[in-house]
Structures are given as C-alpha cells and as structure tokens.
Design an enzyme around this catalytic site. Structure first.
Site, PDB file in Angstrom:
ATOM      1  N   CYS A  55       0.919  -1.205   0.036  1.00 39.26           N
ATOM      2  CA  CYS A  55       0.103  -0.005   0.062  1.00 39.26           C
ATOM      3  C   CYS A  55       1.125   1.292  -0.109  1.00 39.26           C
ATOM      4  O   CYS A  55       1.656   1.430   0.889  1.00 39.26           O
ATOM      5  CB  CYS A  55      -0.929  -0.073   1.372  1.00 39.26           C
ATOM      6  N   CYS A  78       0.656   3.221   3.148  1.00 42.19           N
ATOM      7  CA  CYS A  78       1.428   2.851   4.229  1.00 42.19           C
ATOM      8  C   CYS A  78       2.793   3.089   4.301  1.00 42.19           C
ATOM      9  O   CYS A  78       3.644   3.430   5.146  1.00 42.19           O
ATOM     10  CB  CYS A  78       1.184   1.064   4.354  1.00 42.19           C
ATOM     11  N   ASP A 116      -0.512  16.373  -1.801  1.00 41.49           N
ATOM     12  CA  ASP A 116      -0.785  15.223  -2.985  1.00 41.49           C
ATOM     13  C   ASP A 116       0.048  15.398  -4.000  1.00 41.49           C
ATOM     14  O   ASP A 116       0.433  16.766  -4.507  1.00 41.49           O
ATOM     15  CB  ASP A 116      -2.341  15.737  -3.515  1.00 41.49           C
ATOM     16  N   ASN A 153     -13.106   9.684  -1.463  1.00 41.27           N
ATOM     17  CA  ASN A 153     -13.855   8.747  -2.490  1.00 41.27           C
ATOM     18  C   ASN A 153     -13.725   7.390  -1.578  1.00 41.27           C
ATOM     19  O   ASN A 153     -12.492   7.186  -1.027  1.00 41.27           O
ATOM     20  CB  ASN A 153     -12.744   8.803  -3.720  1.00 41.27           C
ATOM     21  N   HIS A 167      -6.438   2.930   0.751  1.00 40.10           N
ATOM     22  CA  HIS A 167      -5.949   3.461   2.098  1.00 40.10           C
ATOM     23  C   HIS A 167      -6.967   4.819   2.432  1.00 40.10           C
ATOM     24  O   HIS A 167      -6.867   5.729   1.919  1.00 40.10           O
ATOM     25  CB  HIS A 167      -4.769   3.431   2.244  1.00 40.10           C
ATOM     26  N   HIS A 200      -8.364   8.200   3.064  1.00 38.51           N
ATOM     27  CA  HIS A 200      -7.664   9.413   2.903  1.00 38.51           C
ATOM     28  C   HIS A 200      -8.514  10.490   2.628  1.00 38.51           C
ATOM     29  O   HIS A 200      -9.594  10.270   1.992  1.00 38.51           O
ATOM     30  CB  HIS A 200      -6.480   9.644   1.686  1.00 38.51           C
ATOM     31  N   HIS A 227      -9.315  14.411   1.089  1.00 34.73           N
ATOM     32  CA  HIS A 227      -8.621  15.449   0.388  1.00 34.73           C
ATOM     33  C   HIS A 227      -9.090  16.696   1.010  1.00 34.73           C
ATOM     34  O   HIS A 227     -10.082  17.022   1.256  1.00 34.73           O
ATOM     35  CB  HIS A 227      -9.199  15.432  -0.933  1.00 34.73           C
TER      36      HIS A 227
HETATM   37  P1  DGP Z   1      -8.203   9.046  -4.669  1.00 33.06           P
HETATM   38  O1  DGP Z   1      -8.700   9.361  -6.060  1.00 33.06           O
HETATM   39  O2  DGP Z   1      -9.472   9.915  -3.805  1.00 33.06           O
HETATM   40  O3  DGP Z   1      -7.938   7.858  -4.290  1.00 33.06           O
HETATM   41  O4  DGP Z   1      -7.007   9.987  -4.322  1.00 33.06           O
HETATM   42  C1  DGP Z   1      -5.764   9.503  -4.182  1.00 33.06           C
HETATM   43  C2  DGP Z   1      -4.736  10.486  -4.623  1.00 33.06           C
HETATM   44  O5  DGP Z   1      -3.443  10.293  -4.060  1.00 33.06           O
HETATM   45  C3  DGP Z   1      -4.365  11.270  -5.754  1.00 33.06           C
HETATM   46  O6  DGP Z   1      -4.759  12.836  -5.713  1.00 33.06           O
HETATM   47  C4  DGP Z   1      -3.073  11.357  -6.014  1.00 33.06           C
HETATM   48  C5  DGP Z   1      -2.394  10.793  -4.505  1.00 33.06           C
HETATM   49  N1  DGP Z   1      -1.338   9.936  -4.448  1.00 33.06           N
HETATM   50  C6  DGP Z   1      -1.198   8.916  -5.019  1.00 33.06           C
HETATM   51  N2  DGP Z   1       0.105   8.284  -4.970  1.00 33.06           N
HETATM   52  C7  DGP Z   1       0.764   9.186  -4.183  1.00 33.06           C
HETATM   53  C8  DGP Z   1       1.791   9.441  -3.631  1.00 33.06           C
HETATM   54  O7  DGP Z   1       2.979   8.037  -3.879  1.00 33.06           O
HETATM   55  N3  DGP Z   1       2.320  10.319  -2.932  1.00 33.06           N
HETATM   56  C9  DGP Z   1       1.688  11.527  -2.827  1.00 33.06           C
HETATM   57  N4  DGP Z   1       1.960  12.516  -2.224  1.00 33.06           N
HETATM   58  N5  DGP Z   1       0.298  11.452  -3.349  1.00 33.06           N
HETATM   59  C10 DGP Z   1      -0.164  10.328  -3.934  1.00 33.06           C
END
Ligand code: DGP
Length: 134
Positions: free
Chosen positions: A4, A7, A30, A86, A97, A99, A101
C-alpha cells in the site's frame, strides 16, 4: 495485503511532503494536486475507507483536518476549502487506504468541483427511506 503506497508513506519508506504528523495520522501534499496545498490526511494504520475505519481513528483524522485548515488559514491566509473523500469501487477511490482531500480554494480558481444534480430523485425519497427502515 498488497503493498500500500500510503502505508509506505506513513512509515517513511517512501518520501512525501509532510505538512503535519501525529502519533496516529499524517498530512502530506498530494502528488497530483488540483491546487496549491492540496493535502491528503491519512491514518497511519491501514483502513480501506470510511466503512471499515473505527470511529476513534476517524476522529483523529478529522482533528488533523481541522489543524491543517487552521495552519493554512493562520500562516498563509487561506480562507476557503473543499473537502472530499472517495470510498469504494464505484467512487473515484484510486488508493485503497483511507484518505481525505483538503483542497484549498482561491479567488479566481479556474475549476470549481461540483457534480451534476439529479432532481428527479427527490420523488423517490419516501421509497428510499422505507428501505432503510425495513
Ligand atoms: P483518490 O482518487 O481519492 O483515491 O486520490 C488519491 C490521491 O493520492 C490522488 O490525488 C493522488 C495521490 N497520490 C497517489 N499516490 C501518491 C503518492 O505516492 N504520493 C503522494 N504525495 N500522493 C499520491
């Protein structure tokens, strides 16, 4: 459980731009932002989404969302936010995982996130509520 990414971010195996950290939660920027200071708030422990997260953990996450908003307000004068989450296969959840926004909004933003309305659904409210009570 498959690897993950959040994680790995939580336990610092992969780097992230950390805004705030507590014993149980992490706030970081993000990597595919919709706006400056687009921030993700996660519990360090792995829960998939709003359905399986225990309430005390969700309370910690919520507290950190509040702290991050206050930080952005006090330090850089941000006065507007959108919050989104989401959850589940029919949402846009791409990382499994939990989260939230925290998306700061600025005067003159080109994008305003809004969804199409479905006013006809209002007629179905009695039936929809009856299903919850059955
Ligand atoms: P969602 O679509 O709601 O699952 O949003 C996931 C968000 O996570 C997306 O806006 C991009 C962000 N994201 C994915 N991988 C990483 C990462 O490795 N580092 C960071 N900082 N953000 C990430």
């Amino acid at each position: 459980m498959e690897a993950c990414i959040f994680c790995s971010i939580a336990n610092k195996q992969i780097p992230s731009a950390i805004v705030r950290e507590s014993e149980t939660c992490l706030a970081f920027l993000d990597n595919s932002p919709n706006a400056a200071y687009h921030t993700l708030i996660i519990p360090k422990a792995h829960y998939e989404n709003m359905i399986d997260v225990p309430l005390p953990v969700l309370q910690d996450v919520t507290e950190m969302m509040h702290q991050v908003c206050q930080l952005y307000s006090q330090k850089i004068g941000i006065d507007s936010f959108q919050f989104f989450n989401n959850a589940g296969p029919h949402s846009a959840q791409s990382v499994l995982h939990l989260h939230f926004h925290v998306l700061p909004r600025y005067q003159g933003d080109p994008i305003k996130f809004s969804a199409p309305r479905m006013p006809d659904l209002v007629k179905q409210y009695p039936e929809m509520l009856a299903r919850l009570r059955a």
